[in-house]
Motif scaffolding. Structure first.
Motif, PDB file in Angstrom:
ATOM      1  N   ARG A  36       3.084  15.022 -13.511  1.00  0.00           N
ATOM      2  CA  ARG A  36       2.103  15.765 -14.308  1.00  0.00           C
ATOM      3  C   ARG A  36       2.189  17.260 -14.020  1.00  0.00           C
ATOM      4  O   ARG A  36       2.118  18.085 -14.938  1.00  0.00           O
ATOM      5  CB  ARG A  36       0.692  15.256 -14.007  1.00  0.00           C
ATOM      6  N   TYR A  37       2.366  17.621 -12.754  1.00  0.00           N
ATOM      7  CA  TYR A  37       2.485  19.036 -12.414  1.00  0.00           C
ATOM      8  C   TYR A  37       3.753  19.630 -13.038  1.00  0.00           C
ATOM      9  O   TYR A  37       3.717  20.751 -13.574  1.00  0.00           O
ATOM     10  CB  TYR A  37       2.522  19.199 -10.896  1.00  0.00           C
ATOM     11  N   ALA A  38       4.868  18.896 -12.965  1.00  0.00           N
ATOM     12  CA  ALA A  38       6.116  19.412 -13.529  1.00  0.00           C
ATOM     13  C   ALA A  38       5.998  19.606 -15.036  1.00  0.00           C
ATOM     14  O   ALA A  38       6.478  20.615 -15.591  1.00  0.00           O
ATOM     15  CB  ALA A  38       7.266  18.461 -13.193  1.00  0.00           C
ATOM     16  N   PHE A  39       5.366  18.670 -15.732  1.00  0.00           N
ATOM     17  CA  PHE A  39       5.168  18.837 -17.173  1.00  0.00           C
ATOM     18  C   PHE A  39       4.249  20.019 -17.467  1.00  0.00           C
ATOM     19  O   PHE A  39       4.447  20.742 -18.455  1.00  0.00           O
ATOM     20  CB  PHE A  39       4.602  17.548 -17.771  1.00  0.00           C
ATOM     21  N   ALA A  40       3.222  20.216 -16.634  1.00  0.00           N
ATOM     22  CA  ALA A  40       2.322  21.356 -16.837  1.00  0.00           C
ATOM     23  C   ALA A  40       3.063  22.670 -16.668  1.00  0.00           C
ATOM     24  O   ALA A  40       2.859  23.625 -17.433  1.00  0.00           O
ATOM     25  CB  ALA A  40       1.148  21.266 -15.864  1.00  0.00           C
ATOM     26  N   SER A  84       0.830  -1.208   0.000  1.00  0.00           N
ATOM     27  CA  SER A  84       0.000   0.000   0.000  1.00  0.00           C
ATOM     28  C   SER A  84       0.864   1.257   0.000  1.00  0.00           C
ATOM     29  O   SER A  84       0.544   2.254  -0.657  1.00  0.00           O
ATOM     30  CB  SER A  84      -0.928  -0.001   1.216  1.00  0.00           C
ATOM     31  N   ARG A  85       1.987   1.217   0.723  1.00  0.00           N
ATOM     32  CA  ARG A  85       2.884   2.373   0.733  1.00  0.00           C
ATOM     33  C   ARG A  85       3.466   2.633  -0.651  1.00  0.00           C
ATOM     34  O   ARG A  85       3.557   3.790  -1.095  1.00  0.00           O
ATOM     35  CB  ARG A  85       4.012   2.160   1.732  1.00  0.00           C
ATOM     36  N   PHE A  86       3.862   1.566  -1.333  1.00  0.00           N
ATOM     37  CA  PHE A  86       4.436   1.746  -2.667  1.00  0.00           C
ATOM     38  C   PHE A  86       3.384   2.222  -3.657  1.00  0.00           C
ATOM     39  O   PHE A  86       3.715   2.946  -4.607  1.00  0.00           O
ATOM     40  CB  PHE A  86       5.073   0.443  -3.137  1.00  0.00           C
ATOM     41  N   LEU A  87       2.138   1.873  -3.453  1.00  0.00           N
ATOM     42  CA  LEU A  87       1.074   2.411  -4.295  1.00  0.00           C
ATOM     43  C   LEU A  87       0.944   3.915  -4.085  1.00  0.00           C
ATOM     44  O   LEU A  87       0.785   4.685  -5.047  1.00  0.00           O
ATOM     45  CB  LEU A  87      -0.251   1.709  -3.976  1.00  0.00           C
ATOM     46  N   VAL A  88       1.058   4.353  -2.834  1.00  0.00           N
ATOM     47  CA  VAL A  88       1.037   5.788  -2.550  1.00  0.00           C
ATOM     48  C   VAL A  88       2.223   6.480  -3.208  1.00  0.00           C
ATOM     49  O   VAL A  88       2.106   7.580  -3.776  1.00  0.00           O
ATOM     50  CB  VAL A  88       1.031   6.020  -1.029  1.00  0.00           C
ATOM     51  N   ASP A  89       3.410   5.849  -3.144  1.00  0.00           N
ATOM     52  CA  ASP A  89       4.593   6.415  -3.800  1.00  0.00           C
ATOM     53  C   ASP A  89       4.357   6.592  -5.296  1.00  0.00           C
ATOM     54  O   ASP A  89       4.703   7.638  -5.878  1.00  0.00           O
ATOM     55  CB  ASP A  89       5.804   5.512  -3.574  1.00  0.00           C
ATOM     56  N   LEU A  90       3.777   5.591  -5.919  1.00  0.00           N
ATOM     57  CA  LEU A  90       3.536   5.667  -7.362  1.00  0.00           C
ATOM     58  C   LEU A  90       2.551   6.775  -7.705  1.00  0.00           C
ATOM     59  O   LEU A  90       2.766   7.547  -8.656  1.00  0.00           O
ATOM     60  CB  LEU A  90       3.017   4.315  -7.856  1.00  0.00           C
ATOM     61  N   LEU A  91       1.486   6.883  -6.935  1.00  0.00           N
ATOM     62  CA  LEU A  91       0.491   7.932  -7.203  1.00  0.00           C
ATOM     63  C   LEU A  91       1.096   9.316  -7.018  1.00  0.00           C
ATOM     64  O   LEU A  91       0.835  10.235  -7.815  1.00  0.00           O
ATOM     65  CB  LEU A  91      -0.716   7.740  -6.285  1.00  0.00           C
ATOM     66  N   LEU A  92       1.912   9.483  -5.977  1.00  0.00           N
ATOM     67  CA  LEU A  92       2.560  10.778  -5.767  1.00  0.00           C
ATOM     68  C   LEU A  92       3.514  11.114  -6.899  1.00  0.00           C
ATOM     69  O   LEU A  92       3.571  12.258  -7.363  1.00  0.00           O
ATOM     70  CB  LEU A  92       3.306  10.761  -4.426  1.00  0.00           C
ATOM     71  N   PHE A  93       4.271  10.123  -7.338  1.00  0.00           N
ATOM     72  CA  PHE A  93       5.204  10.368  -8.438  1.00  0.00           C
ATOM     73  C   PHE A  93       4.457  10.802  -9.699  1.00  0.00           C
ATOM     74  O   PHE A  93       4.869  11.749 -10.389  1.00  0.00           O
ATOM     75  CB  PHE A  93       6.025   9.109  -8.708  1.00  0.00           C
ATOM     76  N   VAL A  94       3.363  10.127 -10.012  1.00  0.00           N
ATOM     77  CA  VAL A  94       2.584  10.479 -11.203  1.00  0.00           C
ATOM     78  C   VAL A  94       2.024  11.894 -11.075  1.00  0.00           C
ATOM     79  O   VAL A  94       2.077  12.697 -12.032  1.00  0.00           O
ATOM     80  CB  VAL A  94       1.457   9.454 -11.426  1.00  0.00           C
ATOM     81  N   GLY A 119      14.880  28.642 -12.104  1.00  0.00           N
ATOM     82  CA  GLY A 119      13.673  27.828 -12.031  1.00  0.00           C
ATOM     83  C   GLY A 119      13.258  27.301 -13.393  1.00  0.00           C
ATOM     84  O   GLY A 119      12.813  26.156 -13.526  1.00  0.00           O
ATOM     85  N   ARG A 120      13.407  28.131 -14.436  1.00  0.00           N
ATOM     86  CA  ARG A 120      13.061  27.667 -15.784  1.00  0.00           C
ATOM     87  C   ARG A 120      13.975  26.530 -16.216  1.00  0.00           C
ATOM     88  O   ARG A 120      13.526  25.547 -16.832  1.00  0.00           O
ATOM     89  CB  ARG A 120      13.161  28.826 -16.779  1.00  0.00           C
ATOM     90  N   ARG A 121      15.250  26.623 -15.883  1.00  0.00           N
ATOM     91  CA  ARG A 121      16.165  25.543 -16.252  1.00  0.00           C
ATOM     92  C   ARG A 121      15.817  24.250 -15.513  1.00  0.00           C
ATOM     93  O   ARG A 121      15.907  23.151 -16.081  1.00  0.00           O
ATOM     94  CB  ARG A 121      17.609  25.951 -15.944  1.00  0.00           C
ATOM     95  N   LEU A 122      15.420  24.365 -14.246  1.00  0.00           N
ATOM     96  CA  LEU A 122      15.067  23.160 -13.490  1.00  0.00           C
ATOM     97  C   LEU A 122      13.864  22.451 -14.110  1.00  0.00           C
ATOM     98  O   LEU A 122      13.853  21.227 -14.253  1.00  0.00           O
ATOM     99  CB  LEU A 122      14.773  23.519 -12.037  1.00  0.00           C
ATOM    100  N   PHE A 123      12.837  23.209 -14.485  1.00  0.00           N
ATOM    101  CA  PHE A 123      11.619  22.594 -15.000  1.00  0.00           C
ATOM    102  C   PHE A 123      11.749  22.168 -16.457  1.00  0.00           C
ATOM    103  O   PHE A 123      10.783  21.651 -17.025  1.00  0.00           O
ATOM    104  CB  PHE A 123      10.427  23.531 -14.826  1.00  0.00           C
ATOM    105  N   GLU A 124      12.905  22.378 -17.069  1.00  0.00           N
ATOM    106  CA  GLU A 124      13.158  21.757 -18.354  1.00  0.00           C
ATOM    107  C   GLU A 124      13.408  20.261 -18.208  1.00  0.00           C
ATOM    108  O   GLU A 124      13.458  19.536 -19.211  1.00  0.00           O
ATOM    109  CB  GLU A 124      14.351  22.431 -19.034  1.00  0.00           C
ATOM    110  N   ARG A 125      13.564  19.795 -16.962  1.00  0.00           N
ATOM    111  CA  ARG A 125      13.785  18.374 -16.675  1.00  0.00           C
ATOM    112  C   ARG A 125      12.742  17.908 -15.658  1.00  0.00           C
ATOM    113  O   ARG A 125      13.035  17.709 -14.483  1.00  0.00           O
ATOM    114  CB  ARG A 125      15.197  18.163 -16.149  1.00  0.00           C
ATOM    115  N   PRO A 126      11.498  17.772 -16.090  1.00  0.00           N
ATOM    116  CA  PRO A 126      10.404  17.465 -15.151  1.00  0.00           C
ATOM    117  C   PRO A 126      10.513  16.081 -14.519  1.00  0.00           C
ATOM    118  O   PRO A 126      10.115  15.891 -13.377  1.00  0.00           O
ATOM    119  CB  PRO A 126       9.142  17.593 -16.014  1.00  0.00           C
ATOM    120  N   ILE A 127      11.051  15.102 -15.257  1.00  0.00           N
ATOM    121  CA  ILE A 127      11.165  13.757 -14.691  1.00  0.00           C
ATOM    122  C   ILE A 127      12.116  13.766 -13.503  1.00  0.00           C
ATOM    123  O   ILE A 127      11.855  13.139 -12.462  1.00  0.00           O
ATOM    124  CB  ILE A 127      11.634  12.766 -15.769  1.00  0.00           C
TER     125      ILE A 127
END
Length: 760
Positions: free
Chosen positions: A223-227, A209-219, A246-254
């Motif tokens: 999505r926010y970083a890509f937005a 269950s914890r790893f499921l929470v980790d996966l949902l948070l990562f997704v 900040g602009r340079r950081l968000f060029e790498r959202p993953i």
């Protein structure tokens, strides 16, 4: 019926079946882990491994205790059912005797015998179940004692290691390294890796269950970083919403998503085994080499890659902990690598370039010097044979540097994300974001930096294994008591009282700010109602906070009532003026004779009310001075409120013209000037009056209404200038004052001088 209840308890519950299935595996696993623990303790016990082993055995012990409680509860229920069955059997025995003595029908006797047989069968089955459960409980208790003993050994080894830090526990380095033989500890390393994998698989099985929470948070974070990256590609009016870094950081959202997800995972999986920590450390290399270089000058962007190599070396060192010689050699290489990087970075020319990019250059320089000192000390201790001390200092220092680097990147990314989120449509609906964006960004940025520093400090204390001594010392200091007669006050109570009061003040101001900036502007309230409601909320929050502070300080409410009564008497005698002003402030809030923004005149003072407080009001005069007026003066004295109903005000401009001028013409001219002014209201229209005959002029007055009181001086000036120009254009003279002088006596010299003056 007791028989039916007993029948429902006789089959094993799913929890008991699960325990019976898992217990043999636990018993075998505990034996193997204890053997590995013995081998680890025999070679000195790596500190990180001991900590991980302690956490693992503690988890097992908690699981065994939970199983023991489950079985004990089941045994208790079965014993209760056995007692009920025995009582019911006694009842049916008496029924059988009564039936035999009363010559009851054979069918009844048969039924009684059948019931007694069923009860006897249920009692036998319940007894067997109880025996099996007691046997199962005994096995669990044996494993519980086994795990407790192992945990005690680990704690003893940790205490012994802390006490023996200043004792030489290994040969000198140059002698020790000569004993290294390639492949000598290959089996130990394989067993160590196998142990880590086994522990990790067991943790994965129970933490899905914890790893499921980790996966949902990562997704969600990804999505926010890509937005944010998409929004940065199309700035509003050509102006990007965040800074260059900040602009340079968000060029790498993953990479941002990996960094945020792993930081959250460390908080969620605080009890994870060392294998999980190793995986997290390796995944942290992604943001380390992808994000941190973007925050550094080009000349030092190789440093994160160098640190990534050192992190890999530290992970290998954790794996070969059962080979002390190999671990010592790898530790030396890692420390020398960090020392070399620090010496290169601390050269004066590079130091000046780097310090120009950081907010606290002196703190950075001090940290680098402290790191260099600790690493050199650790290497010296390791070379002289103080292996435990060297490993503690060096490993903790290196881990602290890695954590500081990662948290720095995380803080920069968090500040950039917050700044970018303020440019979204939902955020811009808030007036606070629209009107006070820079101030809110400064506050949130400071909070992010503070949180990162606190977390880094906690991690550093944990790395140096002083978190428990610091906690114990804090508890000792906070628990110390001060005796004042019959009153006992501890330092912790005083700090709790002060902290809660400070939080109450901060929360009350925050609530008031939110109400005044966000809630009330969206509501149709009468002027002054919002300020009154916000002030009452602020007072209520302070009162609740004060009550909680007294409660946290350990003061009983009965004593508090007595104290409040005595304090009230003291207030009545010594602080009458303060209480009078406070009550007057409440009257001002509820009755609202004056409100914030009103222009008032009290005691010869004219100004705008800027604040209505608990004790006084702040009035700002036209000259810019802020005058503190006690609330009692505003209640007891006569107050002129120029803007209570509305902000309109009538202004007057007086003018005199020469005798012989047509008054009707002057009146028309004045009315025309008033009507032509854009600052004058048309309803009611300007009014011109002939006041009468003066000593040297015909006196007139122009009266006009303006919409805003604070514009009265400027509009009066403009009307005076316009009237002067209109009279001049019309050829109407504004006479000088005429005076008749009667000279009763004059000096002869003055008379001769007057006669000699040429006449024109």
């Amino acid at each position: 019926m007791a028989l039916n209840k007993a029948a429902s308890l006789l089959p094993h519950s799913p929890e008991i079946v699960q325990i019976e299935q898992q217990l043999p595996g636990i018993e075998e696993a505990l034996r193997q882990r204890y053997q590995l623990l013995g081998r680890a303790l025999a070679v000195g016990g790596n500190r990180a491994r001991l900590t991980d082993a302690a956490a693992d055995w503690a988890r097992t012990l908690a699981q065994l205790e939970a199983w023991s409680q489950t079985v004990a509860l089941r045994v208790q229920r079965i014993e209760s059912s056995i007692d009920s069955l025995a009582a019911e059997r006694e009842t049916w025995n008496r029924t059988r005797v009564d039936a035999a003595s009363s010559d009851a029908p054979q069918s009844i006797a048969t039924r009684i015998e059948a019931t007694l047989g069923a009860i006897d069968a249920a009692l036998r089955t319940a007894g067997e179940r109880r025996s099996l459960l007691l046997t199962l409980q005994d096995r669990i208790v044996q494993q519980d004692l086994f795990a407790s003993a192992a945990l005690d050994e680990i704690r003893a080894a940790e205490r012994e290691g802390r006490h023996d830090l200043l004792q030489k526990d290994a040969p000198a380095w140059w002698r020790d390294l000569r004993e290294i033989r390639p492949g000598a500890h290959a089996d130990d390393v394989r067993l160590s890796v196998a142990e880590d994998l086994s522990t990790l698989r067991a943790y994965l099985a129970v933490s899905r269950s914890r790893f499921l929470v980790d996966l949902l948070l990562f997704v969600a974070i990804a999505r926010y970083a890509f937005a944010v990256r998409r929004r940065l590609a199309h700035p509003i009016d050509g102006v990007p919403p965040i800074g260059e870094s900040g602009r340079r950081l968000f060029e790498r959202p993953i990479a941002i998503a990996v960094l945020a997800g792993l930081l959250v995972a460390r908080l969620i999986h605080r009890d994870a085994p060392i294998g999980f920590a190793t995986i997290v450390s390796l995944l942290m290399l992604v943001p380390l080499v992808r994000l941190v270089p973007l925050l550094l000058p080009p000349s030092v962007r190789w440093v994160p890659w160098w640190m990534a190599a050192l992190v890999l070396l530290s992970r290998v060192r954790r794996i070969v902990y059962e080979a002390p010689l190999a671990e010592t050699a790898l530790f030396g290489l890692e420390s020398l690598g960090m020392i070399g990087a620090l010496l290169w970075l601390m050269r004066p020319a590079r130091l000046a370039v780097r310090e120009a990019r950081v907010p606290a250059p002196q703190l950075l320089r001090a940290g680098m010097r402290a790191t260099l000192f600790l690493l050199v000390t650790a290497l010296g201790a390791s070379a002289l044979g103080y292996r435990s001390l060297a490993m503690l200092l060096g490993t903790a220092t290196l881990a602290s540097v890695y954590a500081a680097t990662i948290l720095y990147a995380a803080a920069c990314a968090a500040r950039a994300a917050i700044e970018a989120s303020f440019h979204t449509s939902p955020a811009r609906r808030f007036a606070v974001v629209r009107d006070r964006r820079d101030s809110v960004l400064r506050v949130t940025g400071a909070c992010v930096s503070l949180a990162a520093m606190i977390y880094w400090g906690y991690l550093t204390l944990s790395f140096f294994e002083v978190i428990e001594p610091v906690r114990d010392a804090a508890e000792l200091v906070l628990g110390s008591e001060l005796n004042l007669g019959e009153l006992e006050i501890s330092v912790g109570d005083v700090l709790a009282f002060g902290l809660i009061v400070a939080l109450a003040f901060a929360l009350s101001r925050l609530i008031r700010f939110f109400l005044e900036e966000e809630i009330f502007p969206r509501m149709r309230l009468r002027r002054g109602v919002g300020n009154a409601v916000a002030t009452l909320f602020q007072y209520a929050t302070l009162l609740v906070g004060l009550a909680l502070a007294f409660s946290a300080a350990g003061m009983e409410f009965s004593r508090l009532a007595l104290f409040a009564g005595a304090f009230g008497v003291g207030l009545g005698f010594g602080l009458q003026t303060v209480i009078n002003n406070f009550v007057s402030g409440l009257i001002l809030l509820f009755e609202r004779p004056i409100q914030v923004g009103d222009m008032v005149e009290v005691g010869g003072l004219l100004g705008e009310v800027r604040r209505i407080g608990a004790r006084s009001c702040t009035v700002r005069t036209a000259d810019g001075a802020e005058v503190i007026v006690p609330n009692a003066n505003l209640i007891s004295e006569q107050v002129v409120n120029w803007t209570r109903s509305d902000r309109r005000r009538r202004i007057t401009v007086d003018v005199g013209v020469a005798y012989g001028t047509d008054p009707v013409r002057v009146l028309e001219l004045l009315r025309g000037v008033g009507a032509a002014s854009p600052a004058v209201l048309g309803d009611p229209p300007p009014e011109a009056l002939f006041l009468g005959f003066g000593e040297s002029a015909l006196n007139f007055r122009l009266r006009a209404w303006i919409p805003r009181f604070e514009e009265s001086y400027g509009v009066s000036s403009d009307l005076g200038v316009a009237i002067s120009a209109a009279l001049r254009d019309a050829g109407i003279e504004i006479p000088f004052p005429q005076r008749d002088l009667r000279v009763r006596s004059i000096e002869p010299d003055a008379l001769r001088a007057l006669d000699a003056t040429p006449r024109t």
